[in-house]
Design a protein around this motif. Sequence first.
Motif, PDB file in Angstrom:
ATOM      1  N   GLY A  11       1.030  -1.100   0.172  1.00 61.27           N
ATOM      2  CA  GLY A  11      -0.098   0.104  -0.013  1.00 61.27           C
ATOM      3  C   GLY A  11       1.202   1.513  -0.216  1.00 61.27           C
ATOM      4  O   GLY A  11       2.099   1.219   0.447  1.00 61.27           O
ATOM      5  N   GLY A  12       0.327   2.409  -0.528  1.00 59.08           N
ATOM      6  CA  GLY A  12       0.884   3.863   0.136  1.00 59.08           C
ATOM      7  C   GLY A  12       2.462   4.054  -1.687  1.00 59.08           C
ATOM      8  O   GLY A  12       2.769   4.825  -1.213  1.00 59.08           O
ATOM      9  N   VAL A  13       1.759   2.473  -2.708  1.00 59.31           N
ATOM     10  CA  VAL A  13       3.123   3.382  -3.236  1.00 59.31           C
ATOM     11  C   VAL A  13       3.174   3.897  -4.524  1.00 59.31           C
ATOM     12  O   VAL A  13       3.351   4.346  -5.793  1.00 59.31           O
ATOM     13  N   GLY A  14       1.902   4.452  -4.612  1.00 52.73           N
ATOM     14  CA  GLY A  14       1.071   5.091  -5.455  1.00 52.73           C
ATOM     15  C   GLY A  14       0.017   5.136  -6.826  1.00 52.73           C
ATOM     16  O   GLY A  14      -0.117   4.792  -8.109  1.00 52.73           O
ATOM     17  N   LYS A  15      -0.536   3.833  -6.152  1.00 57.92           N
ATOM     18  CA  LYS A  15      -1.318   3.102  -7.385  1.00 57.92           C
ATOM     19  C   LYS A  15      -2.654   3.885  -7.567  1.00 57.92           C
ATOM     20  O   LYS A  15      -2.609   4.108  -8.702  1.00 57.92           O
ATOM     21  N   THR A  16      -3.791   4.242  -6.929  1.00 54.79           N
ATOM     22  CA  THR A  16      -3.938   4.419  -7.220  1.00 54.79           C
ATOM     23  C   THR A  16      -3.998   6.446  -7.520  1.00 54.79           C
ATOM     24  O   THR A  16      -4.508   7.090  -8.977  1.00 54.79           O
ATOM     25  N   THR A  17      -3.037   6.679  -7.300  1.00 56.90           N
ATOM     26  CA  THR A  17      -2.929   8.455  -7.609  1.00 56.90           C
ATOM     27  C   THR A  17      -2.173   8.172  -9.605  1.00 56.90           C
ATOM     28  O   THR A  17      -2.154   9.208 -10.170  1.00 56.90           O
ATOM     29  N   THR A  18      -1.173   7.308  -9.559  1.00 59.78           N
ATOM     30  CA  THR A  18      -1.224   7.060 -10.567  1.00 59.78           C
ATOM     31  C   THR A  18      -2.430   6.938 -11.649  1.00 59.78           C
ATOM     32  O   THR A  18      -2.795   7.025 -13.098  1.00 59.78           O
ATOM     33  N   ARG A 186       9.693   4.569 -11.303  1.00 62.33           N
ATOM     34  CA  ARG A 186       9.686   4.435  -9.900  1.00 62.33           C
ATOM     35  C   ARG A 186       9.050   5.879  -9.442  1.00 62.33           C
ATOM     36  O   ARG A 186       8.661   7.071 -10.440  1.00 62.33           O
ATOM     37  N   ASN A 187       8.557   6.151  -8.365  1.00 62.72           N
ATOM     38  CA  ASN A 187       7.224   7.784  -7.696  1.00 62.72           C
ATOM     39  C   ASN A 187       8.050   7.951  -6.441  1.00 62.72           C
ATOM     40  O   ASN A 187       8.152   7.641  -5.873  1.00 62.72           O
ATOM     41  N   GLU A 188       7.065   9.114  -6.444  1.00 63.25           N
ATOM     42  CA  GLU A 188       7.385  10.059  -5.702  1.00 63.25           C
ATOM     43  C   GLU A 188       9.198  10.174  -5.606  1.00 63.25           C
ATOM     44  O   GLU A 188       9.861  10.032  -4.120  1.00 63.25           O
ATOM     45  N   VAL A 216       8.335   9.402 -11.324  1.00 59.28           N
ATOM     46  CA  VAL A 216       7.423  10.633 -10.945  1.00 59.28           C
ATOM     47  C   VAL A 216       7.360  11.070 -10.096  1.00 59.28           C
ATOM     48  O   VAL A 216       8.121  10.098  -8.791  1.00 59.28           O
ATOM     49  N   ARG A 217       7.813  12.095 -10.175  1.00 59.05           N
ATOM     50  CA  ARG A 217       8.777  13.154  -8.587  1.00 59.05           C
ATOM     51  C   ARG A 217       8.148  13.312  -7.701  1.00 59.05           C
ATOM     52  O   ARG A 217       6.114  13.325  -7.722  1.00 59.05           O
ATOM     53  N   ARG A 218       8.501  13.350  -6.212  1.00 62.52           N
ATOM     54  CA  ARG A 218       7.602  13.252  -5.182  1.00 62.52           C
ATOM     55  C   ARG A 218       7.229  14.818  -5.806  1.00 62.52           C
ATOM     56  O   ARG A 218       8.082  15.885  -5.182  1.00 62.52           O
ATOM     57  N   THR A 219       5.983  15.055  -5.464  1.00 66.75           N
ATOM     58  CA  THR A 219       5.258  16.574  -5.571  1.00 66.75           C
ATOM     59  C   THR A 219       3.839  17.133  -4.459  1.00 66.75           C
ATOM     60  O   THR A 219       3.015  15.801  -4.590  1.00 66.75           O
ATOM     61  N   GLU A 220       4.667  18.581  -4.223  1.00 65.12           N
ATOM     62  CA  GLU A 220       3.343  18.631  -3.243  1.00 65.12           C
ATOM     63  C   GLU A 220       1.976  18.464  -3.843  1.00 65.12           C
ATOM     64  O   GLU A 220       1.390  18.289  -3.040  1.00 65.12           O
TER      65      GLU A 220
END
Length: 258
Positions: A11-18, A186-188, A216-220
């Motif tokens: 969890g929390g690796v960025g699946k949904t955000t992606t 790579r995410n974040e 995908v860079r870590r972006t606020e």
Amino acid sequence: MKVIAIINQKGGVGKTTTAINLGAQFAREGKRTLAIDLDPQANLTVVLSGGQFEFDTTITHVFDSAKKYPITEAIIPAMAAEQAIPNLSLCPTDIRLSRVIEQSLTKVHRERILLKQLDTIKDDFDVVLLDCPPNLSLTSVNAMMAADLFLIPVDGGSFSLNGLADLLDALEEVKETEDVNFAVFRNEYAKTNKLINNFLDEQLNELDGKVLSTSVRRTEAIGQASVSAEPLLTYKPGSTALNDYKSLAKELIARVNV
Ligand SMILES: Nc1ncnc2c1ncn2[C@@H]1O[C@H](COP(=O)(O)OP(=O)(O)O)[C@@H](O)[C@H]1O
Ligand SMILES: [Mg+2]
């Protein structure tokens, strides 16, 4: 129609955000895109519906009785700031998904429910994105059966690769091939995390040709957009992070020929 499963049992690796932002990018490029929420936590559902929680029909109904509720009944336009997002559709989920899936254990072909449903809409969409839950449950197996490509986000946390070998084993088993079509990115990503980046590079080196050149860079703004239930594209159209999703979409289009 090409089906891309965004998968990682962590969890929390960025699946949904992606799924949200890649979906918005594909749609922007004119691809008729459907995002399906396979996680009962419903984060994708909330964001792409513009903050809704209640739906007449969800993917849970489809898994429960595809005969009574074909997937076409569960597809709605994706919304942002009370406007439909052109070319982007959503198939929402609800909290009952895990329970319903467990109850379907007695169904014959239970791991092919999604595959069969997607076959009925193959002329209606160019690309389908599956936002998978953080486990290797029967829901994930349905996603595996249906997918043409597996998109695997890994994050900077040094432990996120531990599960990658297990995931690849599961994919090989379900797909009954050692030549699984997958792509890792790579995410974040943060350039300054030299230690973590070197570690990741070393690990990913072994996956020759399977690692996308886009990170995908870590972006606020990415997190902020999710909190305000919007894709980055509508939340902050000028954000430089959009370039990352643009180049991710481009690489994927080349890989699966969307
Ligand atoms: N590139 C990024 N930059 C900043 N925050 C991110 C990025 N990708 C994901 N996040 C944040 O990390 C958290 C977990 O992401 P999420 O997509 O929900 O992961 P998953 O679906 O794999 O559980 C969320 O709060 C999200 O906003
Ligand atoms: Mg998620």
